[in-house]
Design a protein around this motif. Structure first.
Motif, short mmCIF file in Angstrom:
data_model
loop_
_atom_site.label_atom_id
_atom_site.label_comp_id
_atom_site.label_asym_id
_atom_site.label_seq_id
_atom_site.Cartn_x
_atom_site.Cartn_y
_atom_site.Cartn_z
N ASP A 1 0.83 -1.21 0.00
CA ASP A 1 0.00 0.00 0.00
C ASP A 1 0.86 1.26 0.00
O ASP A 1 0.51 2.26 -0.63
CB ASP A 1 -0.93 0.00 1.22
N ARG A 2 1.99 1.22 0.69
CA ARG A 2 2.90 2.37 0.67
C ARG A 2 3.44 2.58 -0.75
O ARG A 2 3.62 3.72 -1.19
CB ARG A 2 4.05 2.16 1.65
N LYS A 3 3.72 1.47 -1.43
CA LYS A 3 4.20 1.57 -2.81
C LYS A 3 3.12 2.19 -3.70
O LYS A 3 3.41 3.02 -4.57
CB LYS A 3 4.57 0.18 -3.32
N GLU A 4 1.88 1.82 -3.48
CA GLU A 4 0.79 2.40 -4.26
C GLU A 4 0.66 3.91 -4.01
O GLU A 4 0.46 4.69 -4.95
CB GLU A 4 -0.53 1.69 -3.91
N LEU A 5 0.81 4.30 -2.76
CA LEU A 5 0.76 5.73 -2.43
C LEU A 5 1.94 6.47 -3.07
O LEU A 5 1.77 7.56 -3.62
CB LEU A 5 0.80 5.91 -0.91
N SER A 6 3.11 5.87 -3.01
CA SER A 6 4.29 6.47 -3.62
C SER A 6 4.11 6.64 -5.13
O SER A 6 4.46 7.69 -5.70
CB SER A 6 5.52 5.62 -3.33
N ASP A 7 3.56 5.64 -5.77
CA ASP A 7 3.32 5.71 -7.21
C ASP A 7 2.33 6.83 -7.54
O ASP A 7 2.47 7.53 -8.54
CB ASP A 7 2.79 4.38 -7.74
N GLY A 8 1.31 6.99 -6.68
CA GLY A 8 0.34 8.07 -6.89
C GLY A 8 0.96 9.44 -6.76
O GLY A 8 0.65 10.36 -7.52
N VAL A 9 1.87 9.57 -5.79
CA VAL A 9 2.58 10.84 -5.60
C VAL A 9 3.45 11.14 -6.81
O VAL A 9 3.47 12.26 -7.34
CB VAL A 9 3.43 10.80 -4.32
N ASN A 10 4.18 10.13 -7.29
CA ASN A 10 5.06 10.32 -8.44
C ASN A 10 4.27 10.67 -9.69
O ASN A 10 4.72 11.48 -10.51
CB ASN A 10 5.90 9.07 -8.67
N ALA A 11 3.10 10.07 -9.84
CA ALA A 11 2.28 10.34 -11.02
C ALA A 11 1.80 11.79 -11.04
O ALA A 11 1.62 12.39 -12.11
CB ALA A 11 1.08 9.39 -11.06
N LEU A 12 1.58 12.36 -9.86
CA LEU A 12 1.18 13.77 -9.78
C LEU A 12 2.39 14.69 -9.85
O LEU A 12 2.34 15.77 -10.46
CB LEU A 12 0.43 14.01 -8.48
N ALA A 13 3.49 14.30 -9.23
CA ALA A 13 4.67 15.17 -9.16
C ALA A 13 5.22 15.49 -10.54
O ALA A 13 5.70 16.61 -10.78
CB ALA A 13 5.75 14.53 -8.29
N GLU A 14 5.17 14.54 -11.46
CA GLU A 14 5.76 14.76 -12.78
C GLU A 14 5.06 15.91 -13.52
O GLU A 14 5.72 16.87 -13.94
CB GLU A 14 5.73 13.47 -13.59
N PRO A 15 3.72 15.88 -13.69
CA PRO A 15 3.09 17.03 -14.35
C PRO A 15 3.13 18.30 -13.49
O PRO A 15 3.19 19.41 -14.03
CB PRO A 15 1.65 16.57 -14.59
N LEU A 16 3.12 18.14 -12.18
CA LEU A 16 3.14 19.33 -11.31
C LEU A 16 4.46 20.09 -11.46
O LEU A 16 4.51 21.31 -11.29
CB LEU A 16 2.93 18.91 -9.86
N SER A 17 5.54 19.37 -11.80
CA SER A 17 6.83 20.02 -12.00
C SER A 17 6.81 20.95 -13.21
O SER A 17 7.71 21.79 -13.35
CB SER A 17 7.93 18.97 -12.17
N LYS A 18 5.82 20.83 -14.06
CA LYS A 18 5.70 21.67 -15.26
C LYS A 18 4.79 22.87 -15.07
O LYS A 18 4.64 23.69 -15.97
CB LYS A 18 5.17 20.82 -16.43
N LEU A 19 4.19 22.98 -13.88
CA LEU A 19 3.21 24.03 -13.65
C LEU A 19 3.83 25.43 -13.72
O LEU A 19 3.25 26.34 -14.31
CB LEU A 19 2.53 23.81 -12.29
N ALA A 20 5.01 25.60 -13.13
CA ALA A 20 5.63 26.93 -13.15
C ALA A 20 5.91 27.39 -14.57
O ALA A 20 5.70 28.56 -14.90
CB ALA A 20 6.92 26.92 -12.33
N ALA A 21 6.38 26.48 -15.40
CA ALA A 21 6.65 26.84 -16.79
C ALA A 21 5.37 27.25 -17.52
O ALA A 21 5.37 28.19 -18.31
CB ALA A 21 7.33 25.68 -17.52
N ALA A 22 4.30 26.54 -17.24
CA ALA A 22 3.02 26.86 -17.88
C ALA A 22 2.51 28.22 -17.43
O ALA A 22 1.98 29.00 -18.23
CB ALA A 22 1.99 25.78 -17.58
N VAL A 23 2.67 28.51 -16.17
CA VAL A 23 2.22 29.79 -15.62
C VAL A 23 3.03 30.95 -16.19
O VAL A 23 2.52 32.05 -16.40
CB VAL A 23 2.31 29.78 -14.08
N ALA A 24 4.32 30.69 -16.47
CA ALA A 24 5.22 31.75 -16.89
C ALA A 24 5.17 32.03 -18.40
O ALA A 24 5.84 32.94 -18.87
CB ALA A 24 6.65 31.39 -16.50
N LYS A 25 4.43 31.27 -19.15
CA LYS A 25 4.39 31.46 -20.61
C LYS A 25 3.87 32.85 -20.97
O LYS A 25 2.95 33.34 -20.32
CB LYS A 25 3.51 30.40 -21.26
#
Length: 379
Positions: A355-379
């Motif tokens: 279950d911890r692995k499932e939670l970690s995978d969920g975090v990673n799945a969100l973190a990847e697109p979230l890392s692009k948010l600043a670039a999108a905001v700054a366009k």
């Protein structure tokens, strides 16, 4: 809580390649889009230029050392403009900052300890003073109100916790502990941007700097949940915690907030989850990690929702992906909330490895697109 101190602000643009740097240069070596190279190692922090145009600046960091490092962009008074944590040995990362003309410091922190190896830099010209869009102004104003509300709401909850500690009521203090931390966890990047408050209230024992006294929530957590007792020193620490949190409450309205700092702060909250909550390190005695986890996600989602009018216009595909991944992670967390009417979650020591692995995978799945948010905001 990160192992030592500090945090956040920033922006972005599409990054163009620069030639590699082997040392510090006094003349401008920034590309046309404002990219600066930083070569970090265990003993050095080499910046490709010490003078560059103000405005939206992208810092590309390469960790050439053997230790995990962090990069900070700091105001002269040590407040944080931008930060990137957990840059592994042999890896690269990028952060972006909205810098007005003035003096700053770049700090690399090998081993994520101490004040770091620092370089003074200067942003020149009139960049970074452009008028923001109405959507950006609205997002900043709403987020500023949100972080102040979270601080204001934290104080009475923390006071209830402190009162229970001072009364010597272990069970009441245990019950009040996790609720007292929710507002802090929702807005941690802004709270940590002041630098001096976080080490007082939220440091773990293994994050102490040499000579630093251990104060704050986690010292009391250990007394309550590991030692199952309260002594006179703990009662004094309860008052100290309220004093420090009151200082935070007063300062939070002075925080430097921009659309890109909001975006990068949202990413940092997910980093907090990945490095402290999913691992069970943050709340190692109380095992209330999932309460912190949920609060971190809520804080990140709040920043994103306020920025969504900008993101959905500049990068609709990214906005759709973030909607999807936030929903998925929130749904996953609901599995560990037996009483849907309460802000209570399963003790993390009861959550198995799968279950911890499932939670970690969920975090990673969100973190990847979230890392692009600043670039999108700054366009």
């Amino acid at each position: 809580m990160r192992p030592a101190r500090l945090t956040v602000v920033t922006a972005a643009a599409v990054v163009a390649a620069l030639s590699a740097v082997t040392g510090c240069s006094e003349k401008s070596d920034a590309s046309g889009d404002g990219t600066i190279r930083v070569a970090a190692s265990d003993t050095a922090c080499e910046v490709s230029t010490k003078e560059f145009p103000a405005g939206k600046v992208v810092f590309e960091v390469e960790n050439k050392g053997s230790k995990v490092t962090e990069l900070y962009v700091l105001f002269p008074d040590d407040r944080i403009v931008a930060e990137r944590e957990n840059i592994g040995a042999g890896t690269k990362a990028s952060i972006t900052a909205e810098l007005k003309a003035g003096e700053y410091e770049i700090a690399c922190k090998p081993g994520m300890k101490g004040d770091g190896i620092r370089q003074q830099v200067t942003a020149t010209g009139k960049g970074g003073t452009e008028k923001r869009s109405p959507e950006a102004d609205a997002a900043v104003a709403s987020y500023r109100k949100y972080v102040q509300e979270q601080a204001d709401e934290t104080l009475p909850k923390a006071q209830a916790f402190a009162d229970a500690v001072k009364a010597g009521d272990v069970e009441a203090a245990k019950k009040a502990y996790a609720p007292s931390r929710i507002g802090w966890e929702r807005t941690e990047p802004v709270a940590e941007s002041f630098g001096d408050i976080d080490p007082k209230v939220d440091v773990r024992e293994d994050g102490l700097e040499p000579g630093q006294d251990w104060t704050g929530w986690h010292k009391l957590e250990k007394s309550l949940f590991a030692d199952n007792k309260i002594d006179d020193a703990d009662k004094k620490l309860a008052d100290t915690l309220i004093t420090d949190l009151t200082e935070w409450q007063k300062k939070v309205g002075q925080a430097e907030i921009t659309p890109t700092s909001m975006a990068n702060g949202a990413k940092e909250l997910l980093d907090e989850v990945a490095t402290g909550k999913v691992t069970g390190e943050e709340e190692r005695y109380s095992h209330t990690d999932l309460v912190d986890f949920k609060a971190n996600v809520e804080g990140a989602e709040k920043a994103y929702e306020l920025l969504k009018p900008i993101t959905s216009k500049n990068d609709p595909a990214l906005s759709a992906e973030l909607d999807k991944q936030f929903a998925a992670l929130n749904n996953l967390l609901e599995k560990y909330r037996p009483n849907k009417a309460a802000y209570e979650y399963t003790a993390y020591d009861k959550v198995g490895e799968a279950d911890r692995k499932e939670l970690s995978d969920g975090v990673n799945a969100l973190a990847e697109p979230l890392s692009k948010l600043a670039a999108a905001v700054a366009k």
